[in-house]
Structures are given as C-alpha cells and as structure tokens.
Design a protein around this motif. Structure first.
Motif, PDB file in Angstrom:
ATOM      1  N   LEU A   1       0.808  -1.219   0.000  1.00  0.00           N
ATOM      2  CA  LEU A   1       0.000   0.000   0.000  1.00  0.00           C
ATOM      3  C   LEU A   1       0.842   1.270   0.000  1.00  0.00           C
ATOM      4  CD1 LEU A   1      -2.615  -1.051   2.723  1.00  0.00           C
ATOM      5  CD2 LEU A   1      -2.666  -1.519   0.260  1.00  0.00           C
ATOM      6  N   THR A   2       2.152   1.144   0.113  1.00  0.00           N
ATOM      7  CA  THR A   2       3.012   2.312   0.244  1.00  0.00           C
ATOM      8  C   THR A   2       3.180   3.033  -1.093  1.00  0.00           C
ATOM      9  OG1 THR A   2       5.001   0.981  -0.065  1.00  0.00           O
ATOM     10  CG2 THR A   2       4.257   1.322   2.196  1.00  0.00           C
ATOM     11  N   GLU A   3       3.688   4.241  -1.014  1.00  0.00           N
ATOM     12  CA  GLU A   3       3.833   5.090  -2.189  1.00  0.00           C
ATOM     13  C   GLU A   3       4.699   4.450  -3.268  1.00  0.00           C
ATOM     14  OE1 GLU A   3       4.564   9.796  -2.850  1.00  0.00           O
ATOM     15  OE2 GLU A   3       5.992   8.756  -1.556  1.00  0.00           O
ATOM     16  N   SER A   4       5.677   3.670  -2.859  1.00  0.00           N
ATOM     17  CA  SER A   4       6.596   3.074  -3.827  1.00  0.00           C
ATOM     18  C   SER A   4       5.895   2.149  -4.811  1.00  0.00           C
ATOM     19  CB  SER A   4       7.704   2.303  -3.098  1.00  0.00           C
ATOM     20  OG  SER A   4       7.153   1.256  -2.314  1.00  0.00           O
ATOM     21  N   ASN A   5       4.700   1.671  -4.441  1.00  0.00           N
ATOM     22  CA  ASN A   5       3.958   0.796  -5.351  1.00  0.00           C
ATOM     23  C   ASN A   5       3.059   1.569  -6.311  1.00  0.00           C
ATOM     24  OD1 ASN A   5       4.474  -2.183  -4.575  1.00  0.00           O
ATOM     25  ND2 ASN A   5       4.261  -1.147  -2.617  1.00  0.00           N
ATOM     26  N   GLY A   6       2.863   2.858  -6.057  1.00  0.00           N
ATOM     27  CA  GLY A   6       2.231   3.742  -7.026  1.00  0.00           C
ATOM     28  C   GLY A   6       0.771   3.501  -7.337  1.00  0.00           C
ATOM     29  N   ARG A   7       0.051   2.739  -6.527  1.00  0.00           N
ATOM     30  CA  ARG A   7      -1.338   2.431  -6.846  1.00  0.00           C
ATOM     31  C   ARG A   7      -2.288   3.232  -5.946  1.00  0.00           C
ATOM     32  NH1 ARG A   7      -1.922  -3.909  -6.796  1.00  0.00           N
ATOM     33  NH2 ARG A   7      -0.798  -3.685  -4.835  1.00  0.00           N
ATOM     34  N   ARG A   8      -2.180   4.534  -6.040  1.00  0.00           N
ATOM     35  CA  ARG A   8      -2.984   5.427  -5.215  1.00  0.00           C
ATOM     36  C   ARG A   8      -3.131   6.772  -5.913  1.00  0.00           C
ATOM     37  NH1 ARG A   8       0.945   7.242  -0.284  1.00  0.00           N
ATOM     38  NH2 ARG A   8       0.907   5.051   0.302  1.00  0.00           N
ATOM     39  N   ARG A   9      -4.132   7.535  -5.489  1.00  0.00           N
ATOM     40  CA  ARG A   9      -4.267   8.897  -6.004  1.00  0.00           C
ATOM     41  C   ARG A   9      -4.600   9.828  -4.847  1.00  0.00           C
ATOM     42  NH1 ARG A   9      -9.347  11.100  -7.309  1.00  0.00           N
ATOM     43  NH2 ARG A   9     -11.106   9.753  -6.802  1.00  0.00           N
ATOM     44  N   LEU A  10      -4.046  11.017  -4.902  1.00  0.00           N
ATOM     45  CA  LEU A  10      -4.245  12.017  -3.865  1.00  0.00           C
ATOM     46  C   LEU A  10      -5.658  12.574  -3.973  1.00  0.00           C
ATOM     47  CD1 LEU A  10      -2.797  13.702  -1.622  1.00  0.00           C
ATOM     48  CD2 LEU A  10      -2.260  15.364  -3.422  1.00  0.00           C
ATOM     49  N   VAL A  11      -6.425  12.537  -2.866  1.00  0.00           N
ATOM     50  CA  VAL A  11      -7.809  13.021  -2.895  1.00  0.00           C
ATOM     51  C   VAL A  11      -8.039  14.210  -1.971  1.00  0.00           C
ATOM     52  CG1 VAL A  11      -8.795  10.823  -3.624  1.00  0.00           C
ATOM     53  CG2 VAL A  11      -8.514  11.276  -1.181  1.00  0.00           C
ATOM     54  N   ALA A  12      -7.112  14.499  -1.050  1.00  0.00           N
ATOM     55  CA  ALA A  12      -7.295  15.649  -0.159  1.00  0.00           C
ATOM     56  C   ALA A  12      -5.947  16.072   0.409  1.00  0.00           C
ATOM     57  CB  ALA A  12      -8.255  15.317   0.975  1.00  0.00           C
ATOM     58  N   THR A  13      -5.777  17.364   0.567  1.00  0.00           N
ATOM     59  CA  THR A  13      -4.598  17.910   1.245  1.00  0.00           C
ATOM     60  C   THR A  13      -5.064  18.945   2.260  1.00  0.00           C
ATOM     61  OG1 THR A  13      -4.277  19.640  -0.410  1.00  0.00           O
ATOM     62  CG2 THR A  13      -3.092  17.575  -0.747  1.00  0.00           C
ATOM     63  N   HIS A  14      -4.354  19.029   3.385  1.00  0.00           N
ATOM     64  CA  HIS A  14      -4.678  19.988   4.433  1.00  0.00           C
ATOM     65  C   HIS A  14      -3.379  20.542   5.013  1.00  0.00           C
ATOM     66  CE1 HIS A  14      -8.713  18.180   4.403  1.00  0.00           C
ATOM     67  NE2 HIS A  14      -8.140  17.000   4.569  1.00  0.00           N
ATOM     68  N   THR A  15      -3.471  21.733   5.571  1.00  0.00           N
ATOM     69  CA  THR A  15      -2.371  22.324   6.305  1.00  0.00           C
ATOM     70  C   THR A  15      -2.849  22.667   7.709  1.00  0.00           C
ATOM     71  OG1 THR A  15      -1.351  23.262   4.316  1.00  0.00           O
ATOM     72  CG2 THR A  15      -0.750  24.258   6.426  1.00  0.00           C
ATOM     73  N   VAL A  16      -2.063  22.285   8.702  1.00  0.00           N
ATOM     74  CA  VAL A  16      -2.348  22.672  10.081  1.00  0.00           C
ATOM     75  C   VAL A  16      -1.426  23.844  10.413  1.00  0.00           C
ATOM     76  CG1 VAL A  16      -2.596  21.895  12.451  1.00  0.00           C
ATOM     77  CG2 VAL A  16      -2.813  20.242  10.581  1.00  0.00           C
ATOM     78  N   PRO A  17      -1.977  25.048  10.575  1.00  0.00           N
ATOM     79  CA  PRO A  17      -1.129  26.210  10.851  1.00  0.00           C
ATOM     80  C   PRO A  17      -0.453  26.104  12.220  1.00  0.00           C
ATOM     81  CG  PRO A  17      -3.337  26.864  10.124  1.00  0.00           C
ATOM     82  CD  PRO A  17      -3.394  25.401  10.453  1.00  0.00           C
ATOM     83  N   ILE A  18       0.559  26.922  12.426  1.00  0.00           N
ATOM     84  CA  ILE A  18       1.250  26.879  13.717  1.00  0.00           C
ATOM     85  C   ILE A  18       0.280  27.234  14.843  1.00  0.00           C
ATOM     86  CG2 ILE A  18       3.469  27.440  12.650  1.00  0.00           C
ATOM     87  CD1 ILE A  18       3.217  30.242  13.893  1.00  0.00           C
ATOM     88  N   ARG A  19       0.438  26.538  15.963  1.00  0.00           N
ATOM     89  CA  ARG A  19      -0.354  26.765  17.170  1.00  0.00           C
ATOM     90  C   ARG A  19      -1.858  26.702  16.902  1.00  0.00           C
ATOM     91  NH1 ARG A  19       3.362  30.983  20.781  1.00  0.00           N
ATOM     92  NH2 ARG A  19       5.060  29.478  20.991  1.00  0.00           N
TER      93      ARG A  19
END
Length: 296
Positions: free
Chosen positions: A27-45
């Motif tokens: 399931l890891t990235e090296s096997n390449g069988r995935r697609r990015l569906v969401a990204t988030h940023t947690v701001p400082i504090r």
C-alpha cells in the motif's frame, strides 16, 4: 542495559495481533497504486480535524521545518470509540513505527489505523534513550500550564484539539491522550519523562492505513520542535521554532484491497460476570431516587 524480559502481550498464531507485512507494504507510495484526494495544512499553534474513509491512506508530514504534532482519532460514526493510547502502548510499543497499529477503546478494542510507512523508522534509540512517535506522554494543556507558571495560554495542544473537533459536534470531553508524532522522548535515570528536539526534517512523514472510517485531529504543538524548554528556569516562548504540518489523504486502487475488510469490534459478549440477563433500568432509577430522598 536493555531488558531481555519478553513483552507481556504477544501475538498467538492467527490472532489479530499478527500483521500481514506483505499486504501493508503493497500500500506504500513506492507501489504507485494510489491517487491524492485531499490535502490539508495545520497552521502553527492551531489544530485541524478531517475524515478518512476506511481503506484509504493518510500521511502527516513535515512541510517546512521540524515540528511536533499531537494526534487524536475517533470512529467517524461513533466517537465513543476512540484511540486508546495506553492499550496501544501495551499491545504495540511506547514509540510506534511501521507495522504498529493504533487501537480503540473498550468495548470495541480493534485496530483503527496501521502505520505503513515512516521516514524516521531508522532513528531507533539515541545515546540518551530518546525515540520518536511517542505514546508515553500526552498533550500539553492550559490547565497544567496554569499550575506550573501561574499564567493562562490558550493555544496548547489540548485547546487546539478542542477547537478542531467542535465543528464535528465533539467537545473538550472527547479530546483524549495522544500520539505525539515526530516527538522524541524517553525516561531518564530517575524514571521521569523527558523531551528532546525533534529530529524530523522537511519531507519526513508518518503514514497510516485507515482500518475503519475515521475522524482524525492534529494539533501543531506550540512548542514547535521542542528545542526550547516550555517550563522551568530556562523556559521562554518557542514561537520561532514553530512550523505548519501537512496532511495528505490517498485513495487506493480497488485491486489493492482485495481480501481486506475492516476489523470487527472485539467479540467478547460483555456479560462481565453478571448473574442477570439484563439490567432493570426503571428499577435502578427508582432506587437512585429513593437514595437521594434519604440523603444518601
């Protein structure tokens, strides 16, 4: 000297403590069988909560500079089922890494997520006994800060998590003991908890496979990389050591999950030695009422 005493909790053949490393490696990235569906940023504090469907992968990563994050997790559909840090510490280890699982509270007691990749896996044990991804300690909070300093500060990890989960209908009472991601800790010669500067650098990450539908929450610790003391005679505001954290959620190809299914709650029937088949709640309510009227 390292102890040779065996672990108290050990997997028996065929038990849920056994782990299929080949499956999780696939399931890891090296096997390449995935697609990015969401990204988030947690701001400082600050904190953030986000959902992860069962069978998806989520990654928590260092996007700029070294930074510690305090992590909470619940069943998306039943927040009474939440991550149980102390049992995970017993079933897995006090500092987790690849192939370790995060377990849920009673009466459910099942894997909620499995760690499948960790760029700090080779950190091991440093010369002072420090290790990363800590389940020994818990979140910083404004209550202990008040006790130690006499001052109020509203952006400790506990408070960040409280704010993060409120839009999801949860409250301060739902925030629980954490996994301290990227945090380097241990026990000193006096058996006291210590924290060290975070060894994670830009690009480092910890990656999980969601075993059930999850609501996750992460606080970007106000201590930053923990290179500055939060309490004690040398303490001062470590704002300059704080950096945001990144989150990515990936959907896996269907073929990756052939044969996998979400784990069921623990099969114990929950009788607890009771001699009756069910509790008479009406009778119990009346007894409590009578006890109250009698001043008990």
């Amino acid at each position: 000297m390292a102890s040779k005493v065996p672990a108290a909790y050990q997997a028996t053949r065929g038990s849920i403590l056994e782990i299929d490393k080949v499956f999780y490696d696939s399931l890891t990235e090296s096997n390449g069988r995935r697609r990015l569906v969401a990204t988030h940023t947690v701001p400082i504090r600050d904190g953030l909560a986000w959902p992860v469907p069962a069978g998806h992968v989520f990654r928590i990563k260092i996007t700029e500079g070294s930074q510690v994050g305090d992590f909470n997790m619940w069943s998306l559909h039943n927040p009474r089922e939440r991550m149980w840090a102390s049992r995970t510490r017993q079933l897995q280890r006090a500092h987790v890494s690849t192939y370790d699982r995060l377990w849920s509270t009673l009466p459910y007691l099942r894997p909620m997520a499995t760690i499948i990749d960790d760029t700090l896996a080779e950190y091991g044990v440093d010369t002072e006994g420090g290790r990363v991804h800590d389940l020994l300690g818990t979140r910083c909070d404004p209550y202990v800060n008040r006790l130690l300093t006499g001052e109020d500060f509203d952006f400790h990890c506990h408070s960040n998590l409280v704010r993060a989960v409120e839009p999801w209908g949860l409250t301060e009472y739902d925030v629980h003991d954490v996994l301290n991601i990227f945090q380097c800790t241990g026990l000193n010669d006096d058996d006291q908890y210590f924290m060290k500067a975070c060894p994670a650098r830009q690009g480092d990450y910890l990656e999980f496979f969601a075993e059930i539908d999850l609501l996750c929450a992460l606080s970007c610790c106000p201590g930053g990389d923990l290179s500055v003391d939060l309490w004690g005679p040398e303490a001062h505001d470590p704002l300059e050591t704080c950096h945001p954290l990144g989150i990515e959620v990936y959907e896996l190809e269907d073929e990756c999950l052939v044969g996998w299914q979400p784990p069921s709650p623990a099969p114990y029937q929950g009788r607890h030695g009771r001699r009756v088949d069910k509790i008479d709640w009406a009778d119990m309510k009346q007894k409590r009422k009578e006890a109250g009227s009698n001043g008990v």
